[in-house]
Design a protein around this motif. Structure first.
Motif, short mmCIF file in Angstrom:
data_model
loop_
_atom_site.label_atom_id
_atom_site.label_comp_id
_atom_site.label_asym_id
_atom_site.label_seq_id
_atom_site.Cartn_x
_atom_site.Cartn_y
_atom_site.Cartn_z
N HIS A 51 0.83 -1.21 0.00
CA HIS A 51 0.00 0.00 0.00
C HIS A 51 0.87 1.26 0.00
N ALA A 52 0.27 2.36 -0.47
CA ALA A 52 1.02 3.62 -0.53
C ALA A 52 0.81 4.45 0.74
N GLY A 53 -0.39 4.30 1.39
CA GLY A 53 -0.66 5.08 2.61
C GLY A 53 -1.68 6.18 2.39
N VAL A 67 3.57 4.57 4.89
CA VAL A 67 4.37 5.36 3.92
C VAL A 67 5.85 4.95 4.02
N GLU A 68 6.34 4.82 5.26
CA GLU A 68 7.75 4.42 5.43
C GLU A 68 7.96 2.97 4.98
N VAL A 114 2.26 10.64 0.56
CA VAL A 114 2.27 9.72 -0.60
C VAL A 114 2.59 10.55 -1.85
N ARG A 115 3.60 10.12 -2.56
CA ARG A 115 4.04 10.90 -3.73
C ARG A 115 3.34 10.45 -5.00
N THR A 143 1.78 2.13 -5.53
CA THR A 143 1.16 0.91 -5.00
C THR A 143 1.64 -0.29 -5.83
N GLY A 144 1.92 -1.38 -5.15
CA GLY A 144 2.44 -2.54 -5.87
C GLY A 144 1.99 -3.84 -5.26
N ILE A 145 2.57 -4.93 -5.72
CA ILE A 145 2.28 -6.26 -5.16
C ILE A 145 3.60 -6.97 -4.87
#
Ligand SMILES: Cc1cc2nc3c(=O)[nH]c(=O)nc-3n(C[C@H](O)[C@H](O)[C@H](O)COP(=O)(O)OP(=O)(O)OC[C@H]3O[C@@H](n4cnc5c(N)ncnc54)[C@H](O)[C@@H]3O)c2cc1C
Length: 377
Positions: A51-53, A67-68, A114-115, A143-145
């Motif tokens: 997740h990006a946050g 985020v971190e 989040v950028r 965001t990724g997997i």
């Protein structure tokens, strides 16, 4: 009696991340896990999304550690060759009435740090995902997997390389405070039913679905501290192979207002399979089962067809389920992670991690650093 500096209870992704981090600073770390291997509970029953946050209230632990953790996970993936993909995500507004909440959510993500978040319109959506239906969307490229099993394996190997011991088939059954400043005596039962006891200066409670019971075992007043967990089951359906290729990114509707869940969303995995879910159903603690009733398919279809119009009856196959260890009840507002060093309660060196639901996988390396800070390591 054998002595350890630090005992980590639970070898899910959080316990292993904590063990990997602490063992680089302390030579005597023991991990005790009741199952026969690591990550057999919630850590292997989730969406495997980095997740990006975006969702969590500003300055909450969930926001900061997500985020971190997002940044740290991508660094770990690059350093250790952990399979992952920065696929990106779209959070969709179905019509004009959802524009405002979408913008608010985007602003919240930005204020969390989040950028690269942007709001895109129909045309860009059509270029990116020609098969989905949306009026507008937040695009989150960060965001990724991730292959969560490989991640846990890296944490385990790191911990063992520093000399930590990971003891499987070892269920913590008793925790007693020794005399002032003497740490804790832990009683563990192995698979044969034999008991062994040891003493530890610090305890890190990463027991996932059992973290409140473990805290109670040590003598915490779980009701007064508001540590009691509620179990929420989340089920998944897999989309048939032929239609899996219709979507390349993660696609989410706008979330439930109190963040009970993120809404039935579509995730792709590293093999390219498309899954829908999880939903959120409150369950009793003594009725944990991971089955998925095929009769639930219609509800998933109704929710997802609004943004995945290519779905039809018969396209969904029951898949896995996971259980969220939530602090929130149905009527509660947002509840944050609890990550607490308990000296103030008379338990020096005891760290409780309570309610580590999503985004716990993403946040795991950041949680580990946070725990290290609490223990001044
Ligand atoms: C449906 C679902 C989807 C999710 N999707 C995502 C996602 O996409 N991205 C994300 O970032 N997060 C996601 N999460 C959240 C994430 O999976 C969890 O936050 C994370 O796995 C929690 O890890 P953990 O180590 O705290 O718990 P667990 O994995 O549950 O590990 C706890 C361990 O403690 C052990 N234990 C318990 N009691 C004892 C005892 N007495 N003695 C010894 N051992 C004990 C257990 O056996 C277990 O192995 C999702 C969660 C769910 C349920």
């Amino acid at each position: 009696m054998e002595r350890f500096e630090i005992t980590v209870i639970g070898a899910g992704v959080v316990g292993l991340a904590v063990a990997a981090h602490l063992s680089s600073r302390c030579s005597s770390v023991l991990v005790v896990e009741k199952n026969t291997a690591f990550g057999m509970e919630t850590s292997s029953r989730n969406s495997e999304v980095i997740h990006a946050g975006i969702y969590y209230p500003r300055d909450s632990l969930k926001a900061r550690l997500c985020v971190e953790g997002n940044r740290l996970l991508y660094e770990l993936c690059a350093a250790y060759g952990i399979p992952h993909k920065r696929v990106g995500k779209l959070i969709v507004a179905l019509d004009k009435s959802e524009e405002e909440p979408l913008e608010k959510l985007c602003a919240n993500g930005r204020s969390n740090g989040v950028r690269e978040l942007e709001i895109i319109g129909r045309e860009r959506i059509r270029e990116m995902e020609p098969h989905i239906k949306a009026h507008a969307a937040i695009h989150s490229p960060a965001t990724g997997i991730i292959d969560s099993h490989s991640l846990m394996n890296v944490f385990l190997e790191q911990a063992e390389a520093y000399g930590s011991i990971v003891s499987f088939k070892s269920e913590v059954k008793e925790i007693r405070r020794e005399g002032a400043g003497q740490g804790y005596r832990i009683g563990v039962i192995d698979a044969a039913g034999d008991r062994f006891d040891f003493v530890t200066r610090c305890v890190v409670n990463c027991a996932g679905l059992n973290c409140d019971e473990v805290a109670a075992m040590a003598g915490f007043d779980v009701e007064r501290k508001k540590y009691r967990l509620n179990y929420w089951k989340g089920r998944y359906f897999r989309v048939i192979d032929r239609k899996s290729a219709y979507v390349n990114r993660l696609v989410y509707p706008l979330p439930h207002s109190a963040l009970l869940g993120l809404g039935i969303h579509a995730t792709v995995n590293l093999a390219g399979a498309l899954r829908l879910g999880p939903d959120h159903i409150p369950i009793e603690r003594d009725s944990v089962d991971y089955s998925v009733d095929s009769a639930a398919a219609q509800g998933f279809l109704t929710a997802a067809v609004t943004y995945l119009p290519f779905l039809e009856a018969g396209d969904l196959v029951p898949d896995t389920a996971g259980i969220r260890p939530k602090l929130q009840t149905e009527n509660d507002a947002f509840r944050d992670f609890i990550i607490q060093e308990e000296s103030a309660e008379g338990f020096p060196g005891f760290v409780n991690l309570i309610g580590i639901e999503s985004p716990g996988l993403t946040a795991s390396p950041a949680i580990a650093r946070y725990v290290g800070g609490l223990l001044k390591l």
